[in-house]
Enzyme design. Structure first.
Site, mmCIF file in Angstrom:
data_model
loop_
_atom_site.group_PDB
_atom_site.id
_atom_site.type_symbol
_atom_site.label_atom_id
_atom_site.label_comp_id
_atom_site.label_asym_id
_atom_site.label_seq_id
_atom_site.Cartn_x
_atom_site.Cartn_y
_atom_site.Cartn_z
ATOM 1 N N LYS A 257 0.709 -1.285 -0.041
ATOM 2 C CA LYS A 257 0.048 -0.008 -0.046
ATOM 3 C C LYS A 257 0.993 1.239 0.129
ATOM 4 C CE LYS A 257 -3.660 1.662 2.979
ATOM 5 N NZ LYS A 257 -4.367 1.241 4.416
ATOM 6 N N SER B 293 -9.285 0.832 3.564
ATOM 7 C CA SER B 293 -8.490 1.852 2.605
ATOM 8 C C SER B 293 -7.445 0.895 1.848
ATOM 9 C CB SER B 293 -7.864 2.831 3.296
ATOM 10 O OG SER B 293 -6.991 2.332 4.223
ATOM 11 N N SER C 248 -9.070 -1.842 7.716
ATOM 12 C CA SER C 248 -8.685 -1.161 6.305
ATOM 13 C C SER C 248 -7.779 -2.481 5.747
ATOM 14 C CB SER C 248 -7.739 0.029 6.264
ATOM 15 O OG SER C 248 -8.508 1.072 6.465
#
Lengths: 468, 98
Positions: free
Chosen positions: A75, A150, A174
């Site tokens: 990420k 996320s 997330s």
């Protein structure tokens, strides 16, 4: 046929699999799936170079790591020295990281090959990856739907077999939520087990580095590699007593289903969750309904506390030392302009909410109250873990929702986290397992007490073998 | 519904060092009201008798000797790459006038 990360490494060591070939296949797969908007940066040449270096080490018989040849993505809120780390936010779009974070370095030191940085909600604020400064990532199972957030990019990358594992961060769900929406395993460890040094901070008291894998066994290998006290992160725990050896899970333990989280679910989720529980009962597992009376307040508690921490952590983004900056002669106005242009709407929303709940006149009613509720939640989890060894719930009340369907309603967006926030607040390990379904993926969440990561992952592997 | 006034929105924006457009003020006024409404669920529970939990590790602060580890210090060249204005090992910023 690769059955696990360990199996892949064995095959690479025996030279049955060639790292440079694995890299080319992955790059090819990225191109085939480019419409899913998974990546912010792709490191094709660096990955090819890393593969050649590994092959060289193998040919010379030099020592190699426990993840040799495994391809991974992270990420884009993990700092990697010399590379852009954008956090999918306007203000960091050109930011070049001056150091590499601890967890990422540990993985790289084991000769895993980093292929790129994946899309996320800006500053990790979101449950759908739609708050990114870049295009929204799409769900690999249905491109009209979100992959969750996320860490949507990292989940989608694994679900499409671009990589063998990926890393995300889980502050309130997330990693678990996108794992659930994309049909992969997502594991949030005990808070403090893995160092946060080198992450773009969101909420310091709940942020966790968290891996996406195909199986819990794979997650265990990664957690074992990354765990440990870090002098650069004062909130890390001493894990030297933690035993990560495989242990057979005795079916004499009792699993608790949280009553308050087993209601108001989408019919797909309810049906799949019920079927999983029935399957476990048929296989001889003891399942008991348990109550966490205040767990439904965990979401409001989470958004007050996390927004407060976000408002503090994002105060550093003034554009004066790094970040995209505007022009103004006045220091105060310059900072405001830099922040106005630097954040997405959701970032500003959370900063505003956080500032409000910390402000004079409201601090006791919101922030302090939420901190005390956090104590109550810790007590309730302690009590329930005296009755059962592990807790089960669906990971999310819904399957992956349609892109654009919740973007105008912040509270609806926050409700996606209903099941996942409580373990984050109390710091316990929680994993999302992809249940067998005919339709869209549905995740099962398994929670166990603090510092029982090995138990959680062993039990999760057993449940995975039976249900996934 | 929880009403939050425009003045309050502007005050929060000032504290948070955010410059909001007139449209944003309206939007956040409405949205913050909705979110605060949701957060008001917290008022239903009695927790005054409890201590606040700030972090869940049960760790306490420790100290170390204040000495520089050269391996960990960031390279000024790397900091300069990202800086808008870097002069003589310092970040140059506009004058603080008030």
């Amino acid at each position: 046929m690769i059955s696990s990360l360990e199996d892949l490494v064995r095959q690479v060591k025996k030279q049955k699999l060639k790292p440079s070939q694995l890299v080319e296949e992955a790059i090819n797969q990225i191109q085939l799936k480019s419409d899913l908007n998974i990546f912010i940066e792709i490191y094709e040449n660096q990955a090819r170079f890393q593969a050649l270096q590994i092959e060289d080490k193998l040919n010379k018989g030099h020592p190699i790591g426990r993840l040799t040849g495994c391809i991974f993505v992270v990420k884009d809120n993990f700092l990697l020295k010399g590379s852009k780390t954008t956090a999918a936010a306007p203000i960091l779009q050109n930011f070049e990281a001056p150091f590499t974070g601890t967890c990422l370095q540990k993985i790289l030191d084991e000769d895993a090959i980093l292929l790129g940085k994946t899309n996320l909600d800006a500053f990790a604020h979101g449950t759908s990856t739609e708050n990114s400064y870049y295009k929204s990532t799409k769900n690999p199972h249905d491109s009209q739907r979100t992959p969750g957030g996320s860490s949507g990019g990292s989940a989608a990358a694994l679900a499409t077999d671009i990589c063998h594992f990926s890393l995300g961060t889980d502050t309130g769900g997330s990693v678990r939520l996108p794992a659930s929406f994309c049909g992969v395993v997502g594991y949030k460890p005990t808070y403090g087990l893995l160092s946060r040094y080198g992450l773009v901070a969101m909420a310091s008291s709940t942020d966790c580095v968290a891996p996406f894998t195909k199986t819990p066994q794979d997650a265990k290998l990664l957690i074992e590699i990354m765990a440990g006290r870090d002098n650069l992160d004062a909130t890390t725990l001493d894990s030297s007593n933690l035993d990560f050896r495989p242990k057979t899970v005795n079916q004499n333990l009792t699993l608790g289903v949280i009553k308050e989280l087993n209601q108001n679910l989408d019919s797909d989720v309810q049906k799949t969750f019920n079927e999983a529980l029935d399957h476990l009962r048929t296989n001889g597992w003891q399942i008991k309904e348990v109550s966490l009376p205040n767990i439904k307040l965990a979401l409001a508690c989470y958004y007050v506390l996390v927004s407060a921490e976000v408002s503090s952590n994002l105060s550093r983004y003034d554009g004066l030392r790094y970040g995209v900056h505007q022009s103004h002669d006045d220091w105060g106005e310059l900072i405001k302009l830099n922040r106005h242009h630097g954040f997405m709407a959701e970032n500003k929303r959370r900063i505003m909410l956080g500032t409000y709940v910390l402000s004079q006149g409201y601090y006791e009613a919101y922030y302090q109250k939420a901190q005390k509720l956090r104590t109550l939640l810790c007590q309730e989890f302690d009590q329930v873990f005296r009755q059962v060894e592990a807790l089960l719930s669906p990971t999310s009340p819904t399957v992956a929702f349609k892109l654009g369907s919740k973007i105008d309603d912040p509270v609806q967006m926050y409700l996606a986290d209903l099941m996942t926030v409580a373990p984050s607040l109390v710091g316990i390990p929680a994993i999302s397992l992809p249940l067998k379904t005919a339709g869209l993926p549905v995740g099962l969440q398994l929670m166990t007490p603090q510092m029982t990561d090995n138990f959680n992952l062993n039990l999760a592997q057993e449940l995975f073998n039976q249900l996934c | 519904m929880t009403q939050i006034s425009k003045a309050q929105v502007l005050k929060i924006a000032q504290l948070a060092q955010l410059k909001l457009s007139p449209q944003e003020i309206d939007i956040y006024q409405r949205e913050l009201g909705v979110i605060l409404d949701f957060s008001n669920k917290l008022q239903a529970v009695s927790v005054n008798h409890l201590e606040a939990t700030e972090q869940v590790t049960n760790l306490t602060n420790i100290t170390r000797i204040d000495e520089i580890d050269a391996n960990l210090a960031l390279d000024l060249k790397d900091l300069e790459k990202n800086a808008p204005n870097f002069i003589d090992r310092q970040f140059a910023i506009p004058k603080i006038t008030h």
